[in-house]
Design a protein around this motif. Sequence first.
Motif, PDB file in Angstrom:
ATOM      1  N   VAL A 247       0.844  -1.203   0.000  1.00 31.69           N
ATOM      2  CA  VAL A 247       0.000   0.000   0.000  1.00 31.69           C
ATOM      3  C   VAL A 247       0.873   1.245   0.000  1.00 31.69           C
ATOM      4  CG1 VAL A 247      -1.650   1.324   1.378  1.00 31.69           C
ATOM      5  CG2 VAL A 247      -2.005  -1.127   1.022  1.00 31.69           C
ATOM      6  N   ARG A 248       1.916   1.261   0.833  1.00 32.63           N
ATOM      7  CA  ARG A 248       2.821   2.423   0.861  1.00 32.63           C
ATOM      8  C   ARG A 248       3.446   2.659  -0.518  1.00 32.63           C
ATOM      9  NH1 ARG A 248       3.986   0.524   5.983  1.00 32.63           N
ATOM     10  NH2 ARG A 248       5.740  -0.720   5.251  1.00 32.63           N
ATOM     11  N   VAL A 249       3.940   1.604  -1.154  1.00 36.34           N
ATOM     12  CA  VAL A 249       4.573   1.728  -2.472  1.00 36.34           C
ATOM     13  C   VAL A 249       3.551   2.201  -3.509  1.00 36.34           C
ATOM     14  CG1 VAL A 249       5.627   0.418  -4.364  1.00 36.34           C
ATOM     15  CG2 VAL A 249       6.415   0.079  -2.019  1.00 36.34           C
ATOM     16  N   HIS A 250       2.371   1.612  -3.486  1.00 37.54           N
ATOM     17  CA  HIS A 250       1.339   1.972  -4.462  1.00 37.54           C
ATOM     18  C   HIS A 250       0.943   3.441  -4.323  1.00 37.54           C
ATOM     19  CE1 HIS A 250      -2.010   1.363  -7.201  1.00 37.54           C
ATOM     20  NE2 HIS A 250      -2.808   1.924  -6.319  1.00 37.54           N
ATOM     21  N   LEU A 251       0.719   3.885  -3.095  1.00 37.83           N
ATOM     22  CA  LEU A 251       0.338   5.282  -2.890  1.00 37.83           C
ATOM     23  C   LEU A 251       1.476   6.228  -3.251  1.00 37.83           C
ATOM     24  CD1 LEU A 251      -1.764   5.078   0.384  1.00 37.83           C
ATOM     25  CD2 LEU A 251      -2.570   5.297  -1.972  1.00 37.83           C
TER      26      LEU A 251
ATOM     27  N   ASP B 136      -1.761  11.510  -8.437  1.00 35.85           N
ATOM     28  CA  ASP B 136      -3.210  11.282  -8.457  1.00 35.85           C
ATOM     29  C   ASP B 136      -3.833  11.659  -7.113  1.00 35.85           C
ATOM     30  OD1 ASP B 136      -3.013  10.303 -11.048  1.00 35.85           O
ATOM     31  OD2 ASP B 136      -2.820   8.218 -10.380  1.00 35.85           O
ATOM     32  N   LEU B 137      -3.135  11.319  -6.027  1.00 35.67           N
ATOM     33  CA  LEU B 137      -3.625  11.691  -4.693  1.00 35.67           C
ATOM     34  C   LEU B 137      -3.709  13.208  -4.557  1.00 35.67           C
ATOM     35  CD1 LEU B 137      -1.689   9.270  -2.325  1.00 35.67           C
ATOM     36  CD2 LEU B 137      -4.148   9.440  -2.581  1.00 35.67           C
ATOM     37  N   ARG B 138      -2.645  13.891  -4.991  1.00 34.53           N
ATOM     38  CA  ARG B 138      -2.620  15.349  -4.893  1.00 34.53           C
ATOM     39  C   ARG B 138      -3.755  15.966  -5.692  1.00 34.53           C
ATOM     40  NH1 ARG B 138      -1.563  19.855  -6.998  1.00 34.53           N
ATOM     41  NH2 ARG B 138      -1.107  19.079  -9.059  1.00 34.53           N
ATOM     42  N   THR B 139      -3.977  15.457  -6.888  1.00 34.20           N
ATOM     43  CA  THR B 139      -5.058  15.974  -7.732  1.00 34.20           C
ATOM     44  C   THR B 139      -6.406  15.795  -7.043  1.00 34.20           C
ATOM     45  OG1 THR B 139      -3.796  15.489  -9.719  1.00 34.20           O
ATOM     46  CG2 THR B 139      -6.166  15.781  -9.989  1.00 34.20           C
ATOM     47  N   GLY B 140      -6.634  14.623  -6.476  1.00 37.68           N
ATOM     48  CA  GLY B 140      -7.893  14.372  -5.768  1.00 37.68           C
ATOM     49  C   GLY B 140      -8.081  15.288  -4.572  1.00 37.68           C
ATOM     50  N   MET B 141      -6.999  15.533  -3.833  1.00 42.28           N
ATOM     51  CA  MET B 141      -7.092  16.422  -2.668  1.00 42.28           C
ATOM     52  C   MET B 141      -7.380  17.859  -3.088  1.00 42.28           C
ATOM     53  SD  MET B 141      -4.289  15.085   0.085  1.00 42.28           S
ATOM     54  CE  MET B 141      -2.975  14.577  -1.001  1.00 42.28           C
ATOM     55  N   VAL B 142      -6.728  18.296  -4.159  1.00 49.48           N
ATOM     56  CA  VAL B 142      -6.958  19.663  -4.654  1.00 49.48           C
ATOM     57  C   VAL B 142      -8.408  19.817  -5.102  1.00 49.48           C
ATOM     58  CG1 VAL B 142      -6.381  21.278  -6.512  1.00 49.48           C
ATOM     59  CG2 VAL B 142      -4.564  20.136  -5.243  1.00 49.48           C
ATOM     60  N   GLU B 143      -8.940  18.820  -5.803  1.00 52.42           N
ATOM     61  CA  GLU B 143     -10.337  18.879  -6.237  1.00 52.42           C
ATOM     62  C   GLU B 143     -11.277  18.942  -5.037  1.00 52.42           C
ATOM     63  OE1 GLU B 143     -10.901  15.525  -8.799  1.00 52.42           O
ATOM     64  OE2 GLU B 143      -9.702  16.401 -10.412  1.00 52.42           O
ATOM     65  N   ALA B 144     -10.989  18.156  -3.999  1.00 45.98           N
ATOM     66  CA  ALA B 144     -11.831  18.179  -2.799  1.00 45.98           C
ATOM     67  C   ALA B 144     -11.753  19.534  -2.111  1.00 45.98           C
ATOM     68  CB  ALA B 144     -11.407  17.072  -1.838  1.00 45.98           C
ATOM     69  N   LEU B 145     -10.566  20.117  -2.031  1.00 46.67           N
ATOM     70  CA  LEU B 145     -10.424  21.426  -1.388  1.00 46.67           C
ATOM     71  C   LEU B 145     -11.103  22.521  -2.193  1.00 46.67           C
ATOM     72  CD1 LEU B 145      -6.756  21.218  -0.101  1.00 46.67           C
ATOM     73  CD2 LEU B 145      -8.851  21.245   1.268  1.00 46.67           C
ATOM     74  N   ASN B 146     -11.118  22.392  -3.511  1.00 44.67           N
ATOM     75  CA  ASN B 146     -11.806  23.382  -4.335  1.00 44.67           C
ATOM     76  C   ASN B 146     -13.302  23.375  -4.064  1.00 44.67           C
ATOM     77  OD1 ASN B 146      -9.547  24.413  -5.560  1.00 44.67           O
ATOM     78  ND2 ASN B 146      -9.654  23.016  -7.296  1.00 44.67           N
ATOM     79  N   VAL B 147     -13.850  22.198  -3.747  1.00 43.26           N
ATOM     80  CA  VAL B 147     -15.275  22.123  -3.423  1.00 43.26           C
ATOM     81  C   VAL B 147     -15.533  22.806  -2.093  1.00 43.26           C
ATOM     82  CG1 VAL B 147     -17.139  20.528  -2.825  1.00 43.26           C
ATOM     83  CG2 VAL B 147     -15.673  20.046  -4.775  1.00 43.26           C
ATOM     84  N   LEU B 148     -14.599  22.691  -1.171  1.00 38.69           N
ATOM     85  CA  LEU B 148     -14.760  23.258   0.167  1.00 38.69           C
ATOM     86  C   LEU B 148     -13.966  24.552   0.281  1.00 38.69           C
ATOM     87  CD1 LEU B 148     -14.287  19.918   2.080  1.00 38.69           C
ATOM     88  CD2 LEU B 148     -16.436  21.041   1.511  1.00 38.69           C
ATOM     89  N   ASP B 149     -14.326  25.546  -0.519  1.00 40.35           N
ATOM     90  CA  ASP B 149     -13.549  26.783  -0.576  1.00 40.35           C
ATOM     91  C   ASP B 149     -13.967  27.822   0.458  1.00 40.35           C
ATOM     92  OD1 ASP B 149     -15.921  27.738  -1.562  1.00 40.35           O
ATOM     93  OD2 ASP B 149     -15.107  28.447  -3.458  1.00 40.35           O
TER      94      ASP B 149
END
Length: 123
Positions: A47-51, A57-70
């Motif tokens: 899991v550590r290696v995969h992430l 991809d993780l960063r992109t998902g987090m940025v998208e989530a933060l954009n929703v919660l502006d």
Amino acid sequence: MKVRREATAPKPPRQAPLKLGPATDTLISQGAHFLGSTKKDLVAEAVRVHLDQRREDLRTGMVEALNVLDGSLTPDVMLMTGLTAEEIEAFGGINELPAPPPCGSPAPPCAVCATTWALRPRQ
């Protein structure tokens, strides 16, 4: 009669079982055996290696989530109502000015009151 409570140490987080299909479980068992590791350690490392490999991809998902919660009401109303930003604007938009909640509470308004107030017709 007094009830005496003894201080107890905080409980460690409990381990959650991981539900896998039989084929995946076999792969993990064989991999752990031939690598001289436990199944638990093999899965943790995998899991550590995969992430780590999918960090972007993780960063992109987090940025998208933060954009929703502006911090504005529009994303909150979108999440609660299922409306798009364009549909909210078609209803007259959202009044972002702070105001007392419709329920009259001195505390910050609850989500329902905030949504109702934000979508009220503008004068």
